[in-house]
Each structure stands twice: as structure tokens, then as C-alpha cells.
Design a protein around this motif. Structure first.
Motif, PDB file in Angstrom:
ATOM      1  N   GLU A   1      46.927  35.964  34.836  1.00  0.00           N
ATOM      2  CA  GLU A   1      46.911  37.061  34.898  1.00  0.00           C
ATOM      3  C   GLU A   1      47.986  37.371  33.585  1.00  0.00           C
ATOM      4  OE1 GLU A   1      45.280  38.779  36.758  1.00  0.00           O
ATOM      5  OE2 GLU A   1      44.288  37.215  37.840  1.00  0.00           O
TER       6      GLU A   1
ATOM      7  N   GLU B   1      37.807  42.232  36.562  1.00  0.00           N
ATOM      8  CA  GLU B   1      38.236  41.276  37.569  1.00  0.00           C
ATOM      9  C   GLU B   1      38.928  42.495  37.952  1.00  0.00           C
ATOM     10  OE1 GLU B   1      42.043  40.147  36.505  1.00  0.00           O
ATOM     11  OE2 GLU B   1      42.548  41.550  35.672  1.00  0.00           O
TER      12      GLU B   1
ATOM     13  N   ASN C   1      42.108  42.326  39.997  1.00  0.00           N
ATOM     14  CA  ASN C   1      43.330  41.531  40.711  1.00  0.00           C
ATOM     15  C   ASN C   1      44.044  42.347  42.796  1.00  0.00           C
ATOM     16  OD1 ASN C   1      44.160  41.819  37.852  1.00  0.00           O
ATOM     17  ND2 ASN C   1      43.055  43.871  37.459  1.00  0.00           N
TER      18      ASN C   1
ATOM     19  N   LYS D   1      40.161  34.180  37.976  1.00  0.00           N
ATOM     20  CA  LYS D   1      38.825  34.870  37.679  1.00  0.00           C
ATOM     21  C   LYS D   1      37.358  33.199  37.971  1.00  0.00           C
ATOM     22  CE  LYS D   1      41.125  37.143  34.445  1.00  0.00           C
ATOM     23  NZ  LYS D   1      42.460  36.957  35.968  1.00  0.00           N
TER      24      LYS D   1
HETATM   25 MG    MG Z   1      44.408  40.230  36.395  1.00  0.00          MG
END
Ligand code: MG
Ligand code: ADP
Ligand code: MG
Length: 476
Positions: free
Chosen positions: A369, A132, A134, A311
Motif C-alpha cells: 500500500e 483498488e 483501501n 490486492k
Molecule cells: Mg491502496
């Protein structure tokens, strides 16, 4: 030998701030200096192939730029998240703020991204795949630097026994570079009396990780800081609800867009909170977030940058021809695409059926998250069967991702003073910093790394969530 190393390491952590709040101590997350525990760590650094290191470094500025480009396409963000918005209240609140900014025709001239792109090595294909990206409250920059210093010290003391050289342990510049990016953003605001507002949670056992960066910022510039949380923390010495501070008497938005807190203009708002629904227990916090967004302060991140990190956007960017909308250079596009794992929307019934048949090959992810939110194995199957049976709109709250299986190796892992040997896998993150003012890109860099190691038998990762251990690397 192991016992001796563990003891040395534990002493080092205590003496050098490689610590977190102890959850067994009632005040550990509320006040600094009470109830400290060493952060969980791997006793020794791990080997990491140089090719992946080089690849991740090369990708960092490309992802920074991608985040910026995507953030400018408000329609893309709104459209991609439109179905998710119907079923996920948190995404809806974020999108509401975003669409309000679009209506106000609000443009951010100074844009600051402190990012971390996380990867795992896929054992089956020997490739580096992104877990992922961030964009909000990117954490562990402080503790990641600490663990590489810890390992350098252990190696220095035991070079011969360990067969490693101190210099081979990769140093970490995450704190210095992130602090510099924040300070440069403050400089761009060009007001000597302005402050950096750090938004934190009222209770945060990870506060020592955050102190590394605020202390480092103060060393770069004699800045003033105002600390506040989205609920009950203090700003300066006033015990006030920060959200209230910002929207009531102590904080205000001037007609010219200046955000004032305690009468001081705010140049930069650095969010180390605000990524989770629990950070917004009432409407007050949402109003504060919105007020900050409307202001001329540089938000790290802005609502757009925050949304780019969801996401769902990650999954959309992995679709054919979507990267092409945002990046120009074909070679760059290829490099970025190469690190994408399989990502699918739950509208794709074939994939949903495959996941029901073989849940162990997938991860089901909501728009959250902070770790601990994903669904695996039997839970994944049951969730999909349930959602599909009712033909539920709720399917749009999730994405499906190919499960990555990194190669496992034995490691000594230390938590709460106890060392255990376990078969472990790792997740490798590269921090990034991006700062621009209109057309001028001031910073676009990779900024150090985060290596997290966890027992191979676990699904989730994350140090804060208690699954993973901090680690450092030496290249092979
Ligand atoms: Mg994250
Ligand atoms: P968060 O934003 O909560 O950190 P992540 O997507 O990073 O969400 O997922 C949390 C953890 O779950 C990761 O740190 C990793 O350990 C595990 N994980 C996530 N995606 C995958 C995947 N595709 N394959 C294997 N493990 C994964
Ligand atoms: Mg993660």
C-alpha cells in the motif's frame, strides 16, 4: 490570468492549511509548523460526468458491507492468501496475527471501517472501473476537503472569467463524516475516560492531512487523544517509543482485554501507519500491533479489515461466484461486479504470456500500500520472464491487473509554486464509513471524495508519493 490565479491559489493554500511537509527541510516531517509547502494541486476543478459520480456513491455502502462480510470469513482470508504468505514476509506477519486471533476465537463486536474505493474511467468502454479498495490508513480526507474549498474560492472570485459557478464545485464532507464515525465508535465503547489512540509514522510529511481529522474529532467531543507512532514518537509528553509504550509499563493489556495507555483505557485505535513494512522496523512494532489486536479497543482497521484490502483479495473477489458468497442481493452483486477491471492470479499462465507479449496493457501489483509499488512496461515483462523461467513460487506475491486508460485532457498543475500545463488523467475515490456494533449497523455511508490528477505520461498515481495533484470536480 493564469499567473494571477496561481498566486491567489498559493496564498489561499498557505492561509488555510492545504499544506504538506517540505522534503527539503530536515525537520518538516518530525514537527508541525516547520518546513511547510503547499500541497500539489490542479489550478481549476475538472468536469466529471454525473453518471460516474452517482455510480460511485451507490457502490460505497455496498463495498463497506462487502468488507465487513469478508472480514468475518477468516478461512477465506487465510486460504486466499496462503500461497502469497509463503513468499511475502509482510503478508505472512499480518496473517500470523490474524490466525492467532482465530485461535483465540477473538470476535470484534464494534467494527469500524474508514475506506476509500478508487476508480478510473476506462476511455475505451466508457465505464467506471475500480483501481483498488483501501481499508487501512485511508488518507487525503483532509486535503481533499481543502482543495474543493480552494476551488470554490477561486471560482467565487472569478465566476465570470471562468464561466463556472461556485456552487457547481462539489463540496467535500470527508473530514466531518470520518471524524463523526470515529467519535461514534468512541461512544459505542461507552467509557467517558477512554481515549482515541492515533497511530502515526515517526516522520510524516503528510501530518497536516492527519491533523484535519484529529482536530475535527476534538470539536465533536472533548475527547482526549494519545498520539503515538509505531516507532519513535511521543505519547502525551513522554518521549517514548510508542510500540514500547504499548507493550511495556506505560501501556498494558488488562485481563479483561482493556488496552491502557498511560493509565487511560483506549476506546479506538486509528491507524494512519502500519500499512507498510517500513512501519515495523523491529519485533517491538509487531508485538504492539498484536497487542492492539488482542485488546477490546475498536481497531480502525482490525487485522481482518486490513487483509480484506489486499490486492490478492481484490483479485479473488473478482472471480466468478465469489461475490455470491458474501452478498445476498443479486442486483447489488451485479453493480459491484460491473466496476471490476480484469484481475488475474499469476497461476494463470495464459495471462502471464499475454502480459509478457503486451506489458503496456497490464499492471503488476505486489501486496503493498501507499503508492509507488506497482510494476509497468518493460519492468513488468522482465519481472514476469524472470519469475517464469525459474518457475518461481514468488509469482504468488503478485497479481496482474488490466491497465485502465482514462481519457486525457489538458490541465494546469501546480507544484512547489510552479504551474505547468500538461495532458492529464484522473483517479476518483469515494470515501466510506462503516460502523456496527454486533447486529446494529450504525453507519454505512459514502463520505466525500478524492480526485487526483496526474500527467497522462506517468504510470503511478498518489499525492504523497509525488505523482499526483489534488483536484475537485463539477458535475456535467
Ligand atoms: Mg491502496
Ligand atoms: P496503492 O495501494 O499503492 O495505492 P494502487 O493499486 O492504487 O496501489 O496503485 C497505485 C497507482 O497506480 C494508482 O493510484 C494508479 O495511478 C496506478 N494504477 C493502479 N492500477 C492501475 C490500473 N489498473 N490501470 C492504470 N493505472 C493503475
Ligand atoms: Mg491506491
Amino acid at each position: 490570468m493564469v499567473d494571477e490565479l496561481v498566486e491567489e491559489a498559493l496564498v489561499w493554500c498557505s492561509q488555510h492549511g492545504l499544506v504538506v511537509g517540505d522534503k527539503n527541510h530536515p525537520r518538516s516531517g518530525k514537527a508541525p509548523g516547520v518546513g511547510l509547502l503547499h500541497a500539489p494541486f490542479s489550478l481549476l476543478p475538472m468536469s466529471f460526468p454525473r453518471v460516474y459520480w452517482d455510480q460511485a456513491l451507490e457502490l460505497a455502502p455496498l463495498f463497506n458491507e462487502l468488507v465487513d462480510r469478508v472480514s468475518l470469513d477468516g478461512e477465506f482470508l487465510q486460504q486466499t492468501l496462503a500461497r502469497t504468505k509463503q513468499v511475502d514476509f509482510f503478508t505472512r506477519r499480518l496473517l500470523d496475527i490474524h490466525s492467532e486471533m482465530m485461535k483465540l476465537n477473538k470476535h470484534e463486536n464494534i467494527r469500524l471501517g474508514l475506506t476509500r474505493s478508487d476508480y478510473m474511467v476506462d476511455g475505451a468502454t466508457n465505464s467506471l472501473l475500480q483501481v483498488e479498495l483501501n481499508t487501512i490508513s485511508t488518507s487525503s480526507n483532509g486535503l481533499a476537503c481543502g482543495v474543493s474549498e480552494l476551488h470554490r474560492n477561486l471560482v467565487r472570485m472569478h465566476e465570470r472569467d471562468l464561466g463556472l459557478e461556485k456552487a457547481s464545485v462539489m463540496g467535500n464532507t470527508a473530514i466531518a463524516q470520518h471524524a463523526e464515525a470515529l467519535a461514534r465508535a468512541w461512544e459505542e465503547y461507552n467509557n467517558q475516560s477512554a481515549v482515541v489512540l492515533v497511530v502515526v509514522q515517526a516522520e510524516e510529511r503528510y501530518m497536516y492531512d492527519q491533523y484535519w481529522i484529529t482536530v475535527a474529532m476534538k470539536e465533536i467531543y472533548p475527547l482526549s487523544f494519545a498520539y503515538g507512532s509505531l516507532d519513535k514518537q511521543k505519547i502525551h509528553k513522554k518521549k517514548l517509543n510508542k510500540a514500547r509504550v504499548i507493550i511495556n509499563s506505560e501501556g498494558e493489556l488488562r485481563p479483561d482485554g482493556t488496552l491502557l495507555v498511560n493509565g487511560r483505557p483506549v476506546a479506538v485505535v486509528y491507524f494512519r501507519a502500519g500499512y507498510s513494512p517500513s512501519d515495523y522496523p523491529s519485533e517491538t512494532e509487531w508485538r504492539a500491533r498484536q497487542l492492539i489486536e488482542r485488546s477490546s479497543a475498536t481497531k480502525c482497521p482490525s487485522i481482518s479489515y486490513h487483509l480484506v484490502g489486499t490486492k490478492k483479495i481484490q483479485q479473488e473477489l473478482a472471480k466468478e461466484n465469489v461475490l455470491e458468497r458474501f452478498l445476498d442481493n443479486k442486483t447489488d452483486i451485479e453493480k459491484v461486479r460491473k466496476c471490476f477491471a480484469g484481475l488475474w492470479s499469476l497461476e494463470d499462465d495464459n495471462v502471464v504470456m499475454s502480459a509478457i507479449e503486451s506489458p503496456e496493457l497490464f499492471v503488476l501489483k505486489p501486496q503493498r500500500e501507499g503508492g509507488g509499488n506497482n510494476i509497468y512496461g518493460d519492468d513488468l515483462r522482465n519481472t514476469l520472464v524472470r519469475l517464469r523461467r525459474y518457475d518461481s513460487e514468488e509469482l504468488a506475491a503478485y497479481i496482474l491487473m488490466q491497465r485502465i486508460f482514462p481519457p486525457a485532457s489538458p490541465c494546469y498543475l501546480v507544484r512547489e509554486g510552479v504551474c505547468a500545463r500538461d495532458n492529464a488523467v484522473s483517479e476518483f475515490g469515494i470515501f466510506g464509513a462503516y460502523l456496527r456494533n454486533k447486529d446494529r449497523v450504525i453507519i454505512n455511508n459514502q463520505c466525500g471524495y478524492l480526485m487526483r490528477t496526474k500527467a497522462a505520461s506517468l504510470n503511478e498515481g498518489g499525492v504523497v508519493t509525488g505523482y499526483a495533484f489534488l483536484n475537485s470536480i463539477f458535475l456535467t
